[in-house]
Design a protein around this motif. Structure first.
Motif, PDB file in Angstrom:
ATOM      1  N   LEU A 248       0.822  -1.216   0.000  1.00 24.24           N
ATOM      2  CA  LEU A 248       0.000   0.000   0.000  1.00 24.24           C
ATOM      3  C   LEU A 248       0.854   1.264   0.000  1.00 24.24           C
ATOM      4  CD1 LEU A 248      -2.872  -1.100   2.403  1.00 24.24           C
ATOM      5  CD2 LEU A 248      -2.997  -0.757  -0.069  1.00 24.24           C
ATOM      6  N   ASP A 249       2.079   1.159   0.523  1.00 18.99           N
ATOM      7  CA  ASP A 249       2.992   2.300   0.416  1.00 18.99           C
ATOM      8  C   ASP A 249       3.335   2.574  -1.047  1.00 18.99           C
ATOM      9  OD1 ASP A 249       3.065   2.791   3.101  1.00 18.99           O
ATOM     10  OD2 ASP A 249       4.886   1.602   3.461  1.00 18.99           O
ATOM     11  N   GLU A 250       3.383   1.502  -1.831  1.00 21.49           N
ATOM     12  CA  GLU A 250       3.678   1.628  -3.261  1.00 21.49           C
ATOM     13  C   GLU A 250       2.421   2.000  -4.058  1.00 21.49           C
ATOM     14  OE1 GLU A 250       6.606   1.492  -4.502  1.00 21.49           O
ATOM     15  OE2 GLU A 250       7.690   0.755  -2.747  1.00 21.49           O
ATOM     16  N   ASP A 251       1.286   1.410  -3.694  1.00 23.81           N
ATOM     17  CA  ASP A 251       0.033   1.628  -4.424  1.00 23.81           C
ATOM     18  C   ASP A 251      -1.105   1.640  -3.412  1.00 23.81           C
ATOM     19  OD1 ASP A 251      -2.168   1.671  -6.037  1.00 23.81           O
ATOM     20  OD2 ASP A 251      -1.881  -0.332  -6.886  1.00 23.81           O
ATOM     21  N   GLU A 252      -1.516   2.839  -3.029  1.00 20.02           N
ATOM     22  CA  GLU A 252      -2.517   2.960  -1.963  1.00 20.02           C
ATOM     23  C   GLU A 252      -3.873   2.378  -2.346  1.00 20.02           C
ATOM     24  OE1 GLU A 252      -3.375   6.964  -1.018  1.00 20.02           O
ATOM     25  OE2 GLU A 252      -3.692   7.586  -3.111  1.00 20.02           O
ATOM     26  N   ASN A 253      -4.067   2.109  -3.636  1.00 21.43           N
ATOM     27  CA  ASN A 253      -5.363   1.593  -4.081  1.00 21.43           C
ATOM     28  C   ASN A 253      -5.308   0.130  -4.489  1.00 21.43           C
ATOM     29  OD1 ASN A 253      -6.686   4.144  -3.822  1.00 21.43           O
ATOM     30  ND2 ASN A 253      -5.735   4.800  -5.737  1.00 21.43           N
ATOM     31  N   ASN A 254      -4.286  -0.570  -4.087  1.00 21.11           N
ATOM     32  CA  ASN A 254      -4.181  -1.994  -4.413  1.00 21.11           C
ATOM     33  C   ASN A 254      -5.267  -2.766  -3.669  1.00 21.11           C
ATOM     34  OD1 ASN A 254      -3.086  -4.886  -3.970  1.00 21.11           O
ATOM     35  ND2 ASN A 254      -1.754  -4.052  -5.574  1.00 21.11           N
ATOM     36  N   LYS A 255      -6.240  -3.257  -4.415  1.00 21.18           N
ATOM     37  CA  LYS A 255      -7.419  -3.866  -3.786  1.00 21.18           C
ATOM     38  C   LYS A 255      -7.067  -5.140  -3.024  1.00 21.18           C
ATOM     39  CE  LYS A 255     -10.542  -2.029  -7.308  1.00 21.18           C
ATOM     40  NZ  LYS A 255     -11.481  -2.341  -8.412  1.00 21.18           N
ATOM     41  N   PHE A 256      -6.175  -5.930  -3.582  1.00 24.34           N
ATOM     42  CA  PHE A 256      -5.791  -7.171  -2.905  1.00 24.34           C
ATOM     43  C   PHE A 256      -5.180  -6.863  -1.541  1.00 24.34           C
ATOM     44  CE2 PHE A 256      -2.174  -9.978  -1.910  1.00 24.34           C
ATOM     45  CZ  PHE A 256      -2.873 -11.148  -1.624  1.00 24.34           C
ATOM     46  N   ALA A 257      -4.250  -5.905  -1.496  1.00 24.00           N
ATOM     47  CA  ALA A 257      -3.602  -5.561  -0.228  1.00 24.00           C
ATOM     48  C   ALA A 257      -4.608  -4.956   0.747  1.00 24.00           C
ATOM     49  CB  ALA A 257      -2.451  -4.593  -0.479  1.00 24.00           C
ATOM     50  N   LEU A 258      -5.485  -4.132   0.256  1.00 24.55           N
ATOM     51  CA  LEU A 258      -6.482  -3.503   1.130  1.00 24.55           C
ATOM     52  C   LEU A 258      -7.361  -4.562   1.788  1.00 24.55           C
ATOM     53  CD1 LEU A 258      -7.597  -0.427  -1.020  1.00 24.55           C
ATOM     54  CD2 LEU A 258      -6.570  -0.321   1.259  1.00 24.55           C
ATOM     55  N   ARG A 259      -7.851  -5.495   0.989  1.00 23.46           N
ATOM     56  CA  ARG A 259      -8.747  -6.513   1.549  1.00 23.46           C
ATOM     57  C   ARG A 259      -8.008  -7.443   2.524  1.00 23.46           C
ATOM     58  NH1 ARG A 259     -13.744  -6.909  -0.349  1.00 23.46           N
ATOM     59  NH2 ARG A 259     -14.326  -5.778  -2.250  1.00 23.46           N
ATOM     60  N   THR A 260      -6.794  -7.809   2.156  1.00 22.45           N
ATOM     61  CA  THR A 260      -6.028  -8.704   3.033  1.00 22.45           C
ATOM     62  C   THR A 260      -5.707  -8.021   4.360  1.00 22.45           C
ATOM     63  OG1 THR A 260      -5.033  -9.710   1.067  1.00 22.45           O
ATOM     64  CG2 THR A 260      -3.968 -10.141   3.180  1.00 22.45           C
TER      65      THR A 260
END
Length: 901
Positions: free
Chosen positions: A110-122
């Motif tokens: 998320l530091d690299e891509d604040e909108n990464n859906k996979f990382a957000l959900r995990t």
């Protein structure tokens, strides 16, 4: 240095394979070290090499932690949509119950891509499991990014319900709309009930949702939900507008099922509540058969509402007597006063229902009939918002702008006052959320009982708009007006309309291309909404049959520039220069030429110039562009197209467009092209300057080309002729007679033209209306067969109409003579010639003007007459003879002077 780093990674991967380190040995520090290594690779600009190394390693060691982590993080940095390596890595650590590492992994992504859906959900799941309050922030991000996520929207609504009502309402709305899209009626009903409890006054929102449910799930389900909203309005019927809303909801339910017995009973109860003080309430309910199932419910409703409107102090409208007020109701008779002019009338209720229109107390017609004009004018000018609401509500709360104008001009506002009022009113209608449009007709405005959000206003306009490119304008206006537009589910509905065109493309139409450009535009502005279109622009462009026609078919609006977006995409193609050359004759944009020049494609421009001037018919507008704007360009000078050839091309364009105009082919476009070409040749003496910079043979050649075009304005030919004779006094024109007017034109003086226009105006505005009045008065006197006055007036009417038609035909052909082009080198228009008659040995003086100025008694001769035509183009000292009607004339020109105009 980068080689050393690559070697380090290779050794780390080998060591990992040899040692077969277990997952339990990994710690957060191990991943931190890998993150440091990635930063070094980034600084040394060798990330691609290291990623390729890790990807190759994964082909035979698919569970390599190092390779999965480095490749996964670098993919995120590159903006790749493939999260498979990260997914595998997270799955490995989750199975090993290494939750801190999972959390670190997601936070790093998320530091690299604040909108990464996979990382957000995990990460959200991890926070949820450990009861971390940060989970709500993540839920909000997920809901904003994923327009299909309904469960989390519902969870957020419930979370905020006790602490932040506005946020709770926002998320309940999102959840409701998303459950509808999923056709999940259970949660839809739950969310609906919540919102009815929280915002029952937002009737427009519920109506919008009802339409979505009816379309997506079923009309019957939408009717059941509206019952719940109706009950709230009925329970609050102490306010008059609530009764009206309750009744409108019941009418909607009945429109879905006209035989619904519950809705029929309820609407009777509502009428009883609304009109409880009406003296004839029960009688009208009975007479309309509103409670009887055998009668069509809407016929009964219409009958009841017409009857109930006729009560003391209510206003009505009669098409002859105008606005009236009911003074008395006795049995079945009404006494209505229609003002001083038409007085009082007593009519039966039955007659009133069929011949009168009930009016509300604030109807615009009532105001115009009852208010002093100066007071009404002041109110209309000072309260534009209120005036708009009055007029729109006066016509069943649906009215277009033509009706608004008709109600105010000229009865209240003058045309001049309307101009200013009109612009302010349109701005209010566009920006004020208390106004909207009819969902079924974009041109019809409505007034809302409660303001709605700008998002709902846009959504309603979008639904009502049936034209594709106007829908494009609405969504882009939405996007440009509010940075939060991307978070709105109503925006998502609009967005999905355009993405729908891109799911399967069988043929590239202007709508498909425009949808692609719109989606790309929005994706670039909001990367998180990027639509994974399976077609590239190159693929779409290759399927366009005719790029030029496609460019013309794209329609720019106030909020869009689809044509520019199209060109910008073309510029990214490998063969963009060839495509620009192909498109330029259609686009005619200086920026395209500048781009081609800057990128070293002057040779392509030279080739285009040569093609254009060799094929004038197909490239006429490009020819005009090159001649008018590119004379100083080296590629034009070196194109092999001489300046003379360019001038001849313009003359060919003039001749070609005249031919097509006369044959009614693309008349408007050809007139525009003809005018441009004519101005380029004649406005600044461009053609004349060239002719006289060369020899006499060139003058003859160019003038002959001009002279051969019959429809060129005579002034232009006269001007050239004067200049030729000024330089070459003994010049002999090749034609035996110089026609100074075209077949379709007629030279006139400006003074005479004004006189004829004034006469036309007088006939139209004074003489014909006066004659019509005479006919009407004569008709009223009786038997038309013996009515001499009537017949005389009709004869005069025929005379006036013929005179007007003839005058208008002449005016359409009139060409005003330019006095600066007058010449005394030859006898021509606006000259006075002294002729010596060799038969009578006497001098005769004739002035040559047009048919309108002709006065034979005073020797003013029309150049279009046989005699005048024979005099034209002869020089001083020249002898000539001619015959008209067997009469021989023998003259010598003594002198030629300019006529006094």
């Amino acid at each position: 240095m980068s080689t050393e780093l690559i070697t380090t990674v290779q050794e780390m991967l080998k060591e990992e394979t040899w040692t077969r380190a277990t997952i339990s040995n990994y710690t957060k520090n191990n991943l931190t070290e890998l993150t440091t290594l990635i930063e070094k690779a980034r600084n040394e600009q060798c990330t691609q090499e290291i990623k390729a190394l890790c990807d190759e390693h994964l082909t035979h060691s698919k569970d390599s932690i190092i390779a999965l982590y480095i490749s996964g993080i670098l993919s995120v940095r590159d903006g790749a949509l493939d999260n498979s390596n990260l997914t595998t890595l997270v799955d490995i650590f989750q199975k090993a119950h290494k939750e801190p590492i999972v959390t670190y992994l997601c936070e790093t992504v998320l530091d690299e891509d604040e909108n990464n859906k996979f990382a957000l959900r995990t990460l959200a799941k991890a926070y949820h499991d450990e009861n971390n309050d940060k989970v709500w922030e993540l839920y909000e991000k997920i809901v904003k990014l994923d327009f299909e996520e309904a469960e989390l929207a519902k969870a957020l609504a419930e979370h905020y319900e006790q602490t932040n009502a506005d946020s709770a309402i926002e998320y309940y709305k999102k959840a409701l709309l998303r459950y509808i899209a999923q056709k999940n009626i259970g949660p839809v009903k739950e969310m609906w009930t919540k919102l009815v409890q929280m915002i029952p006054q937002e009737i427009d929102f519920f109506l919008l949702v009802q339409r979505k449910i009816a379309k997506t799930i079923s009309e019957d389900k939408s009717a059941l939900l509206m019952q719940e909203l109706y009950i709230w309005y009925k329970d609050h019927g102490d306010e008059a507008e609530n009764w009206d809303t309750a009744i409108s909801i019941l009418k909607l339910i009945l429109s879905i099922d006209p035989k619904d017995p519950w809705a029929r009973r309820e609407i009777v109860d509502c009428y009883k509540g609304k009109y409880k003080n009406h003296s004839h309430l029960e009688e009208y309910i009975s007479s309309s058969n509103l409670t009887q199932n055998f009668r069509n419910v809407f016929e009964a409703i219409n009958d009841f509402e017409k009857h109930i409107a006729f009560d003391v102090k209510h206003f009505v409208f009669h098409r002859t007597w105008g606005v009236g007020i009911i003074r008395k109701v006795e049995n079945d008779n009404l006494e209505i006063y229609f003002g001083k002019k038409n007085g009082a009338h007593t009519i039966s209720l039955k007659m009133a229902v069929s011949s009168l229109t009930p009016l509300a107390d604030n109807h615009i017609w009532v105001k115009k009939a009852t208010m002093p004009k100066d007071v009404l004018v002041k109110e209309v000018k000072n309260d534009i918002d209120g005036t708009l609401k009055t007029i729109i509500r006066s016509f069943s709360n649906s009215c277009d702008f033509k009706r608004i104008k008709a109600e105010l001009v000229p009865s209240v506002l003058t045309p001049g006052e309307w101009t200013s009022w009109n612009s302010k009113a349109k701005k209010i209608l566009e920006t004020d959320s208390s106004f909207g449009v009819n969902p079924n007709d974009i041109n019809q405005y409505v007034v809302r009982d409660h303001e709605i959000s700008q998002e709902e206003k846009f959504a309603n306009e979008f639904k009502a708009q049936k034209q594709f490119f106007n829908r494009v304008d609405i969504i882009m206006k939405f996007v440009n007006s509010d940075e939060t537009a991307k978070d709105n589910d109503l925006f998502a509905d609009m967005y999905s309309y355009f993405t729908g065109f891109l799911k399967t493309i069988t043929k590239v139409t202007d709508q498909v291309l425009a949808s692609y450009l719109v989606v790309q535009n929005i994706s670039e502005k909001f990367p998180e909404l990027s639509y994974p279109c399976k077609y590239t622009f190159a693929q779409i462009y290759d399927d366009i049959e005719d790029p030029c026609k496609m460019y013309e078919s794209l329609k720019d609006t106030k909020n869009t520039s689809l044509k520019e977006d199209f060109l910008a995409k073309i510029k990214l193609l490998p063969n963009w220069a060839d495509q620009f050359i192909k498109l330029f004759p259609t686009v005619l944009q200086e920026k395209m030429i500048t781009t081609l020049e800057d990128k070293g494609h002057a040779d392509k421009l030279k080739a285009l110039v040569k093609t254009a001037f060799e094929n004038v018919k197909d490239y006429r507008e490009a020819v005009l562009y090159f001649f008018g704007k590119c004379q100083e360009k080296e590629w034009l000078k070196n194109s092999g197209v001489s300046y003379e050839k360019q001038l001849i091309a313009l003359l060919n364009i003039i001749e070609l467009t005249f031919l097509e105009i006369n044959n009614h082919v693309n008349t408007t476009e050809n007139k525009k092209i003809n005018k441009t070409a004519t101005e380029l040749l004649f406005k600044n003496d461009t053609l004349a300057d060239y002719m006289f910079s060369k020899d006499e043979d060139t003058v003859t050649k160019m003038y002959t080309l001009v002279d051969d075009i019959a429809d060129i304005e005579p002034n232009k030919k006269a001007g050239l002729r004067s200049k030729i004779l000024a330089k070459y006094p003994d010049y002999k024109f090749h034609t035996t007679e110089e026609k100074t007017v075209t077949q379709h034109g007629m030279l006139v003086t400006s003074k005479k033209l004004e006189e004829k226009k004034a006469l036309e105006d007088d006939i139209q505005k004074n003489q014909i209306p006066a004659n019509a009045k005479e006919i009407a008065e004569a008709r009223d006197k009786g038997d038309l067969k013996e009515n001499a006055e009537y017949h005389a007036a009709k004869d005069h009417q025929n005379y006036l109409n013929k005179q007007l038609r003839k005058l208008q035909e002449e005016l359409s052909r009139a060409v005003v003579f330019d006095p600066t082009t007058a010449t005394t080198s030859v006898i021509s228009f606006a000259t006075t010639a002294t002729l010596f008659n060799k038969d009578t040995n006497a001098s005769e003086v004739y002035t040559i003007l047009g048919p309108w100025e002709s006065d034979p008694d005073n020797n003013v001769i029309s150049y279009m007459s046989p005699f005048g035509d024979m005099l034209l183009n002869h020089k001083a000292g020249e002898e000539f003879s001619f015959s008209i009607n067997d009469h021989q004339y023998n003259y010598r020109v003594e002198k030629i002077e300019l006529a006094k105009l």
